[in-house]
Design a protein around this motif. Sequence first.
Motif, PDB file in Angstrom:
ATOM      1  N   VAL A 179      -6.224   8.017   2.115  1.00  0.00           N
ATOM      2  CA  VAL A 179      -5.649   7.122   1.050  1.00  0.00           C
ATOM      3  C   VAL A 179      -4.399   8.002   0.579  1.00  0.00           C
ATOM      4  O   VAL A 179      -4.235   9.197   0.301  1.00  0.00           O
ATOM      5  CB  VAL A 179      -6.546   7.033  -0.136  1.00  0.00           C
ATOM      6  N   LEU A 180      -3.002   6.968   0.614  1.00  0.00           N
ATOM      7  CA  LEU A 180      -1.761   7.518   0.131  1.00  0.00           C
ATOM      8  C   LEU A 180      -1.370   6.850  -0.993  1.00  0.00           C
ATOM      9  O   LEU A 180      -1.722   5.632  -1.408  1.00  0.00           O
ATOM     10  CB  LEU A 180      -0.931   7.130   1.306  1.00  0.00           C
ATOM     11  N   SER A 181      -0.508   7.557  -1.615  1.00  0.00           N
ATOM     12  CA  SER A 181       0.102   7.096  -2.979  1.00  0.00           C
ATOM     13  C   SER A 181       1.330   6.320  -2.408  1.00  0.00           C
ATOM     14  O   SER A 181       1.731   6.292  -1.277  1.00  0.00           O
ATOM     15  CB  SER A 181       0.719   8.204  -4.049  1.00  0.00           C
ATOM     16  N   ILE A 185       2.054  10.344  -0.269  1.00  0.00           N
ATOM     17  CA  ILE A 185       1.299  11.562  -0.557  1.00  0.00           C
ATOM     18  C   ILE A 185      -0.194  11.669  -0.470  1.00  0.00           C
ATOM     19  O   ILE A 185      -0.817  10.299  -0.977  1.00  0.00           O
ATOM     20  CB  ILE A 185       1.457  12.240  -1.875  1.00  0.00           C
ATOM     21  N   VAL A 186      -0.931  12.394   0.218  1.00  0.00           N
ATOM     22  CA  VAL A 186      -2.271  12.353   0.604  1.00  0.00           C
ATOM     23  C   VAL A 186      -3.186  12.421  -0.614  1.00  0.00           C
ATOM     24  O   VAL A 186      -3.133  13.467  -1.488  1.00  0.00           O
ATOM     25  CB  VAL A 186      -2.547  13.086   1.712  1.00  0.00           C
ATOM     26  N   GLU A 187      -3.468  11.391  -1.206  1.00  0.00           N
ATOM     27  CA  GLU A 187      -4.584  11.354  -2.352  1.00  0.00           C
ATOM     28  C   GLU A 187      -6.109  11.755  -2.010  1.00  0.00           C
ATOM     29  O   GLU A 187      -6.829  12.385  -2.900  1.00  0.00           O
ATOM     30  CB  GLU A 187      -4.482  10.229  -3.286  1.00  0.00           C
ATOM     31  N   GLN A 209      -0.279  16.766   0.008  1.00  0.00           N
ATOM     32  CA  GLN A 209       0.810  16.771   0.837  1.00  0.00           C
ATOM     33  C   GLN A 209       1.361  15.460   1.313  1.00  0.00           C
ATOM     34  O   GLN A 209       0.655  14.437   1.267  1.00  0.00           O
ATOM     35  CB  GLN A 209       0.379  17.791   2.098  1.00  0.00           C
ATOM     36  N   SER A 210       2.615  15.407   1.858  1.00  0.00           N
ATOM     37  CA  SER A 210       3.019  14.244   2.448  1.00  0.00           C
ATOM     38  C   SER A 210       2.442  14.199   3.945  1.00  0.00           C
ATOM     39  O   SER A 210       2.667  14.918   4.679  1.00  0.00           O
ATOM     40  CB  SER A 210       4.534  14.325   2.664  1.00  0.00           C
ATOM     41  N   LEU A 211       1.812  12.873   4.057  1.00  0.00           N
ATOM     42  CA  LEU A 211       1.391  12.640   5.579  1.00  0.00           C
ATOM     43  C   LEU A 211       2.524  12.700   6.619  1.00  0.00           C
ATOM     44  O   LEU A 211       2.178  13.088   7.500  1.00  0.00           O
ATOM     45  CB  LEU A 211       0.486  11.325   5.375  1.00  0.00           C
ATOM     46  N   ALA A 266      -1.297   3.007   0.309  1.00  0.00           N
ATOM     47  CA  ALA A 266      -1.801   2.431   1.434  1.00  0.00           C
ATOM     48  C   ALA A 266      -3.196   3.216   1.768  1.00  0.00           C
ATOM     49  O   ALA A 266      -3.318   4.528   1.385  1.00  0.00           O
ATOM     50  CB  ALA A 266      -0.710   2.879   2.485  1.00  0.00           C
ATOM     51  N   VAL A 267      -3.915   2.776   2.993  1.00  0.00           N
ATOM     52  CA  VAL A 267      -4.963   3.257   3.384  1.00  0.00           C
ATOM     53  C   VAL A 267      -4.582   3.472   4.961  1.00  0.00           C
ATOM     54  O   VAL A 267      -4.213   2.500   5.542  1.00  0.00           O
ATOM     55  CB  VAL A 267      -6.386   2.777   3.087  1.00  0.00           C
TER      56      VAL A 267
END
Length: 493
Positions: A179-181, A185-187, A209-211, A266-267
């Motif tokens: 799951v991204l913000s 960023i990885v949430e 962290q940033s994917l 996003a996912v």
Amino acid sequence: MVDFSHLVANNPDFNDADREWLHHLVADWQVIADLSFADLLLVLPGANGRYIVAGQCRPSTVMSVRFEDMVGSTIEGEDARAISKAMTEQKISRLDHYRAVGNTTVCDVYAPVRREGKVLGVVVRETNMATRMLNGRYESESIAAGKNLFEMIPAGTFPYRDAILNQRHNARVSDGFIVLSEDGIVEYASPNAISCFRRLGSVDVMEGQSLSQIGTSLIHENDMLPETLPLVLAGKAAVDSEINANRSTVSLRSLPFFGPHGRTGAVVLCRDVTEVRRREKELETKDAAIAEIHHRVKNNLQAVSALLRLQARRTKSPEVKSELEEAMRRVETIAVVHEGLSQTADEIVDFDKVIADLLRMSVDLATSKDQHIRISYLGKFGMMPAQDATPLSLVLTELVTNAVEHGFQGRTEGNVWISVGRGGSSLNIVVEDDGIGYMSESDQGMARSNGSGLGTQIINTFVKNDFGGSVRWEPRRDGGTRVVLDMKLRAAQ
């Protein structure tokens, strides 16, 4: 049997764009069902105010609420009233109480399917409330991601209008998800997703962290970078890609979340496809080796044909020259069939196409310059494996050559008709011509020999011994000759 395509195609209220939108929806809604741990039903308005279930999607991440097939059934009672309300209000609604489906307590949520302001139907999400007890972080994040996608349906942003999916083995929810913000960023990263990136060589904690930075750190300077990979890692578009690192391959797919004011996150689904790609490379290597073998066999057959042609030109005996030319023609027949088989991966050839080229070639070789022989076909041979295609092609070329050489002597034109009847493994073929007569082409019920009689042996051996069939020569009603073949194919498809 009523199915989704039939119900959508026969709804008079839909145009082609509406139907395409619904097809895209059911092609991609498995992700919502899996993330939400819920069943999905697509309900469309039918005749006389009824509501019909047009599609059904069971989750692969939890036991389904529905064991029966609901497609084609009519929705009645409070469900129908709730669906009507959702379509009228054009927003998500739910019943004010739980409903019993068998021994299961179910929560129903209704999302109208909208395309450019037009309501096409309703997606019903049926959640088994037993799956909402004692949820951990994994379940909570998954349900929240599924809720985001589900809420995009009435907004007209799901399914995606410009999705680009090129991978043959797209990731599923159970393979791993991140799951991204909005900023990439990885949430949250599921355990399987973390394992995928561990195989790629990432050892850092992913959350926070940033994917994009995690993915970039795994790629070396000279590595090939797919164009869609940055979009997937940032979660900015509905695309898929792959990342290759540390002798491993992970397939990625991004599904952006959209709210009233634009993208909200996003996912990203991920799947370790290392073994899949390794097997594909092995198959590519084997295919290349097989192609090389086919090429060498083809060249060898052409060399044999060329040697026979050279020898025929040098000999002074008419009988020997005729026999060598017959041998050359038979080798070329085998070569043409082999060429057709070499172009398919499963050794099955479109026999109608192959035999048309072969017989045309046979007629051209057997006729003189001022003769014009036409070949007509009735019926189809269909697809045929090599085990049957090669001997059958030899039989037919021998019959047509025999008709041309003996049936049209002294004539400038003629016709050959080939009728085919095929049912399963049974094959009936009738070869007819309007030549000078039955007696000129047959000799005691067999093909008339022009020398060694090898043509007759080929016909009888293959039809009787290989195909367990029969050959019958008889006069044609309107003049000419008629040959009837009845046989059983050994490897019928």
